[in-house]
Motif scaffolding. Structure first.
Motif, PDB file in Angstrom:
ATOM      1  N   PRO A  92       0.840  -1.235   0.029  1.00  0.00           N
ATOM      2  CA  PRO A  92       0.142  -0.100  -0.050  1.00  0.00           C
ATOM      3  C   PRO A  92       0.658   1.159   0.162  1.00  0.00           C
ATOM      4  N   ALA A  93       1.889   1.344   0.732  1.00  0.00           N
ATOM      5  CA  ALA A  93       2.872   2.544   0.908  1.00  0.00           C
ATOM      6  C   ALA A  93       3.204   2.796  -0.657  1.00  0.00           C
ATOM      7  N   LEU A  98       2.979   6.968  -5.002  1.00  0.00           N
ATOM      8  CA  LEU A  98       2.894   7.248  -6.281  1.00  0.00           C
ATOM      9  C   LEU A  98       1.978   8.439  -6.200  1.00  0.00           C
ATOM     10  N   GLY A  99       0.808   8.530  -5.493  1.00  0.00           N
ATOM     11  CA  GLY A  99      -0.075   9.821  -5.415  1.00  0.00           C
ATOM     12  C   GLY A  99       0.663  10.821  -5.167  1.00  0.00           C
ATOM     13  N   GLN A 100       1.654  10.833  -4.308  1.00  0.00           N
ATOM     14  CA  GLN A 100       2.309  12.105  -3.925  1.00  0.00           C
ATOM     15  C   GLN A 100       3.197  12.346  -4.988  1.00  0.00           C
ATOM     16  N   PRO A 156      -1.434   5.317   8.966  1.00  0.00           N
ATOM     17  CA  PRO A 156      -2.575   4.315   9.223  1.00  0.00           C
ATOM     18  C   PRO A 156      -3.068   3.729   7.851  1.00  0.00           C
ATOM     19  N   LEU A 157      -3.542   4.611   6.905  1.00  0.00           N
ATOM     20  CA  LEU A 157      -3.925   4.057   5.477  1.00  0.00           C
ATOM     21  C   LEU A 157      -2.825   3.056   4.966  1.00  0.00           C
ATOM     22  N   LEU A 179      -6.520  -0.063  -2.881  1.00  0.00           N
ATOM     23  CA  LEU A 179      -5.221   0.880  -3.421  1.00  0.00           C
ATOM     24  C   LEU A 179      -5.258   2.124  -4.000  1.00  0.00           C
ATOM     25  N   PRO A 180      -6.444   2.214  -5.027  1.00  0.00           N
ATOM     26  CA  PRO A 180      -6.753   3.502  -5.503  1.00  0.00           C
ATOM     27  C   PRO A 180      -6.837   4.669  -4.723  1.00  0.00           C
ATOM     28  N   LEU A 181      -7.591   4.531  -3.474  1.00  0.00           N
ATOM     29  CA  LEU A 181      -7.934   5.521  -2.529  1.00  0.00           C
ATOM     30  C   LEU A 181      -6.422   6.048  -1.961  1.00  0.00           C
ATOM     31  N   LEU A 182      -5.512   5.195  -1.801  1.00  0.00           N
ATOM     32  CA  LEU A 182      -4.227   5.658  -1.376  1.00  0.00           C
ATOM     33  C   LEU A 182      -3.584   6.630  -2.345  1.00  0.00           C
ATOM     34  N   VAL A 183      -3.649   6.469  -3.547  1.00  0.00           N
ATOM     35  CA  VAL A 183      -3.140   7.049  -4.664  1.00  0.00           C
ATOM     36  C   VAL A 183      -3.831   8.581  -4.440  1.00  0.00           C
TER      37      VAL A 183
END
Length: 214
Positions: A92-93, A98-100, A156-157, A179-183
């Motif tokens: 997940p990290a 990736l989003g960052q 935590p996410l 996983l898309p929520l994390l991006v």
């Protein structure tokens, strides 16, 4: 070099119906949104600058993870759309980072959208009515997610398998619906606290919760 992160570059992507066993009406839907090859190349360059092995992906349409939500958000299909591949072999990290890496695109009027379900337990779906009340384990995960997103706590996410109640039951890995929520959360950059726009369950185990990061 292993190429992992692929970005669609077609100017006129097809609509992909990558599912089976649903009513015929779903297969008749077409979402003729244009692509944006120039933006795709810009995304690739941004990811490469951040150290990702990004590359173009040609002749690949938009799958249902893209056109199902966009069909409701932009029904005229007049917004250019490109799709970034999901890396289900990565933790997940990886997706948060990736989003960052994509965060600067927000200042260029690029909307970063992650679609999925929170939670999304297909194994618990059988026999449930559409209006069935949420199962306890699904409701607990959904509440944890809402609380965590609201605080802006990203760690935590990214480590949801340790922190979220019954994480493996709600999102067994590879968690392609989580996983898309994390991006999207990672792309929020300096504003990591999300806002819940909508919360509702279907069939007792599928959460339709929607979040926005400003």
């Amino acid at each position: 070099m292993c190429i992992r992160d692929r970005v669609t570059t077609d100017p006129y992507p097809d609509t992909i119906h990558d599912f089976s066993g649903f009513p015929r009406a779903l297969y008749d839907i077409r979402y003729p949104a244009p692509g944006d090859p120039d933006l795709a190349q810009h995304v690739i360059a941004s990811l490469q600058k951040a150290g990702y092995n990004a590359a173009p992906l040609e002749n690949r349409g938009l799958d249902h993870g893209v056109w199902v939500p966009l069909h409701h958000i932009f029904p005229q299909a007049d917004i250019p759309v490109i799709q970034l591949s999901l890396q289900t072999t990565e933790p997940p990290a990886y997706h948060l980072a990736l989003g960052q890496a994509l965060a600067p695109l927000r200042d260029q009027d690029v909307l970063v959208v992650g679609s999925g379900g929170a939670p999304h337990d297909l194994s618990g779906l059988a026999g449930n009515r559409k209006d069935a009340p949420p199962r306890d384990y699904a409701a607990a995960f959904d509440q944890w997610l809402a609380d965590t997103v609201a605080t802006g706590a990203l760690d935590p996410l990214a480590d949801y398998q340790m922190h979220a109640p019954q994480a493996d039951r709600n999102h067994p890995y590879p968690a392609e619906h989580f996983l898309p929520l994390l991006v999207a959360a990672g792309a929020a950059a300096e504003n990591p606290a999300g806002i819940c726009l909508f919360r509702q369950f279907a069939y007792g185990v599928l959460s339709l919760a929607t979040y926005r990061w400003d």
